[in-house]
Enzyme design. Structure first.
Site, PDB file in Angstrom:
ATOM      1  N   CYS A  62      28.728  27.931  40.932  1.00 21.39           N
ATOM      2  CA  CYS A  62      29.699  26.826  40.864  1.00 21.39           C
ATOM      3  C   CYS A  62      29.386  25.928  39.669  1.00 21.39           C
ATOM      4  O   CYS A  62      29.707  26.278  38.543  1.00 21.39           O
ATOM      5  CB  CYS A  62      29.736  26.056  42.183  1.00 21.39           C
ATOM      6  SG  CYS A  62      28.117  25.657  42.877  1.00 21.39           S
ATOM      7  N   CYS A 101      26.332  23.458  39.591  1.00 19.86           N
ATOM      8  CA  CYS A 101      25.161  22.614  39.841  1.00 19.86           C
ATOM      9  C   CYS A 101      24.381  22.303  38.559  1.00 19.86           C
ATOM     10  O   CYS A 101      24.174  23.168  37.716  1.00 19.86           O
ATOM     11  CB  CYS A 101      24.220  23.303  40.819  1.00 19.86           C
ATOM     12  SG  CYS A 101      25.017  23.727  42.373  1.00 19.86           S
TER      13      CYS A 101
END
Ligand SMILES: [Fe+2]
Length: 198
Positions: free
Chosen positions: A109, A111
């Site tokens: 994603c 992070c």
């Protein structure tokens, strides 16, 4: 009964939809507006790449701090008064050298160690960057303006929920002897992600 997806109804704007969700949460006592305001403040005023730049400048000028930083990033940045969320259990600091270049991504994603290097830029969240930087890092870095010599080894680090990374760039030779505040001014977010050198 009218169908809710009637094409005759105008589609609400993003802002209207956000407002509607906030109002619904507020009506149930969740204080979403306050939380959103607080997060907005943190993201825009507190979680800035200048935090990481301070860390890098200190590492360049204080060898004992550099040792501690490489051994335990989380404890070292917190000792400077910088915030680390509880779930960022590890901050791994990756030291660039003449022979090794580090670059970070999050294949799942988006992070990052956002309290230290700032929120991820849009390209960091793109599927293309996330997929390609792992498979063809040298090409991707070249496309982003960082052409590394063929003998420089590239190491790609994939962030997880509890392990965050920051790259410790090499100090540019022309800045040797500068005071810490001035050094911090040359450190960029992209250099701490590893898509640029200084
Ligand atoms: Fe992620």
């Amino acid at each position: 009964m009218a169908h809710v997806d009637s094409p005759l109804l105008p589609t609400p704007t993003l802002e209207q939809r956000v407002d509607a969700v906030q109002a619904a949460l507020d009506a149930r006592g969740f204080e979403a507006s306050k939380a959103v305001d607080e997060l907005g403040h943190l993201a825009q005023e507190e979680w800035l790449p200048q935090n990481g730049a301070r860390v890098v400048a200190k590492a360049w000028t204080d060898p004992a701090f550099r040792q501690r930083l490489l051994a335990d990033g989380r404890a070292s940045v917190m000792a400077l008064g910088l915030p680390m969320p509880k779930h960022h259990r590890h901050l791994v600091v990756l030291e660039n050298t003449a022979a090794v270049h580090n670059v970070i991504c999050c294949t799942l994603c988006s992070c990052t160690a956002f309290t230290i290097i700032g929120l991820p830029p849009d390209w960091y969240k793109d599927l293309e960057y996330r997929a390609r930087v792992v498979r063809e890092s040298r090409t991707v870095l070249g496309e982003m303006g960082l052409a590394l010599p063929a003998d420089v080894e590239i190491r790609v680090w994939d962030t997880t929920a509890d392990t965050r990374y920051m790259v410790l760039p090499e100090q540019p030779p022309h800045t040797l002897g500068w005071p810490e505040e001035d050094l911090a001014g040359v450190v960029t977010r992209d250099a701490m992600i590893g898509v640029a050198r200084l």
